[in-house]
Design an enzyme around this catalytic site. Structure first.
Site, PDB file in Angstrom:
ATOM      1  N   GLY A 236      -4.723  10.999  -0.912  1.00  0.00           N
ATOM      2  CA  GLY A 236      -5.342  12.083  -0.152  1.00  0.00           C
ATOM      3  C   GLY A 236      -4.829  13.472  -0.507  1.00  0.00           C
TER       4      GLY A 236
ATOM      5  N   GLY B 112      -0.636   8.847   0.596  1.00  0.00           N
ATOM      6  CA  GLY B 112      -0.427   9.920   1.560  1.00  0.00           C
ATOM      7  C   GLY B 112       0.848  10.705   1.340  1.00  0.00           C
TER       8      GLY B 112
ATOM      9  N   LYS C 136       0.851  -1.185   0.000  1.00  0.00           N
ATOM     10  CA  LYS C 136       0.000   0.000   0.000  1.00  0.00           C
ATOM     11  C   LYS C 136       0.887   1.235   0.000  1.00  0.00           C
ATOM     12  CE  LYS C 136      -2.157   3.578   1.882  1.00  0.00           C
ATOM     13  NZ  LYS C 136      -1.778   4.579   2.883  1.00  0.00           N
TER      14      LYS C 136
ATOM     15  N   LYS D 257      -3.999   1.147  10.985  1.00  0.00           N
ATOM     16  CA  LYS D 257      -2.971   0.435  10.210  1.00  0.00           C
ATOM     17  C   LYS D 257      -2.641  -0.902  10.867  1.00  0.00           C
ATOM     18  CE  LYS D 257      -0.824   4.572   8.339  1.00  0.00           C
ATOM     19  NZ  LYS D 257      -1.434   4.530   7.006  1.00  0.00           N
TER      20      LYS D 257
ATOM     21  N   ASP E  71      -5.515   1.675   3.062  1.00  0.00           N
ATOM     22  CA  ASP E  71      -4.920   0.641   3.929  1.00  0.00           C
ATOM     23  C   ASP E  71      -5.851  -0.571   4.003  1.00  0.00           C
ATOM     24  OD1 ASP E  71      -2.557   2.008   4.799  1.00  0.00           O
ATOM     25  OD2 ASP E  71      -3.786   3.223   6.137  1.00  0.00           O
TER      26      ASP E  71
END
Ligand code: ARG
Length: 286
Positions: free
Chosen positions: A64, A31, A28, A245, A186
């Site tokens: 994001g 961000g 993943k 997470k 996530d």
């Protein structure tokens, strides 16, 4: 650099090259770790190398900061309901455009430029992610979904043909209504790892890993088992953004993924160091 040092590095990697050959590794990325173009290149190189040595990397991404940038450009105000961000129709449209249209294709372009072969898809392709509306403590967050089902056919076709799947974290609506849900990247990566029975789930974040003291890198916890992770959550050592997470990692481990790692995506080639050295550089949970 000393040639013998290089040889030592390769010899240290040997058991891992052997162990992970043919294995699916879900990564993943998103961000703050994704903002810098130079670092982004090293992450993509790592994935290409992994594939070259016989591993099957699958990349799941969010975006994001890019979404926020576009919302700002369009003068679209963020809506908050009781302090939580609410995703309305217009915002979802922008999320779809940015994640599936821009971030996804930018990553695929980077693969091509670095000499790799990747294909970008999102949760609607081949019915990959089917989601239901998420409610946080009963509160409606708008078009945000929880993945209920992962259909892996599309990913498998790509992997079987030597193509690295690059997956944007939006999902099809599996409940009433048409269109898409925004899903947490996530969680999406965790769901993909479980569905593919992956060897590993690796979350590339913007912190060194799980630390006893969040501002002291010296307190990085290199390895823990599920019990320890649960204890640290109860004690409040693992807190805030790290909780979902770690929870995602634990869920993946409970459902057959062998190891989960939280690694600093801002540090060049952190993936390779984590995978091919004995000590790694982030936190490994198993
Ligand atoms: N390279 C090995 C693996 O991927 C060990 C990694 C250890 N990492 C750590 N953070 N303790 O399985």
């Amino acid at each position: 650099m000393d040639k013998h040092f290089n040889a030592d590095v390769l010899i240290e990697a040997l058991p891992y090259l052997r162990k992970f050959c043919g294995k699916i590794i879900v990564i993943k990325y998103g961000g703050a770790a994704m903002i810098n173009e130079g670092v982004r290149q090293t992450v993509i190189q790592d994935l290409i190398l992994m594939q070259q040595v016989g591993m099957k990397p699958v990349l799941v991404h969010g975006g994001g900061p890019e979404i926020d940038k576009m919302l700002k450009k369009l003068n679209k105000e963020a809506i908050f309901v009781n302090g939580l961000r609410y995703t309305d129709d217009e915002t979802m449209e922008i999320v779809q455009m940015v994640l599936a249209g821009k971030v996804n294709k930018d990553l695929v372009e980077l693969f091509a430029r670095m000499g790799g072969k990747a294909m970008g898809i999102c949760g609607s392709d081949g019915g990959l992610f089917m989601a239901k509306r998420m409610r946080k403590n009963g509160q409606d967050l708008g078009l945000v979904g929880d993945i209920q089902e992962v259909k892996t056919d599309a990913i498998r076709v790509l992997l079987d043909n030597g193509i690295i799947p690059v997956i944007a974290s939006i999902a099809l609506r599996a409940d009433e209504g048409s269109g898409f849900y925004n899903v947490n990247a996530d969680s999406a990566a965790g769901a993909v790892a479980i569905a593919l029975k992956a060897e590993k789930l690796i979350l590339l974040t913007d912190v060194p890993g799980v630390m006893e003291d969040r501002v002291d890198v010296g307190t990085l916890i290199r390895e823990m088992d599920v019990e320890m992770a649960k204890t640290l959550m109860k004690k409040g050592v693992i807190k805030a953004g790290m909780i979902p997470k770690v929870e995602g990692c634990l869920q993946a481990l409970a459902q057959g993924v062998t190891a989960a790692h939280i690694v600093d995506g801002r540090s060049p080639h952190s993936l390779l160091v984590e995978l091919f050295t004995d000590t790694g550089m982030g936190t490994m949970i198993r």
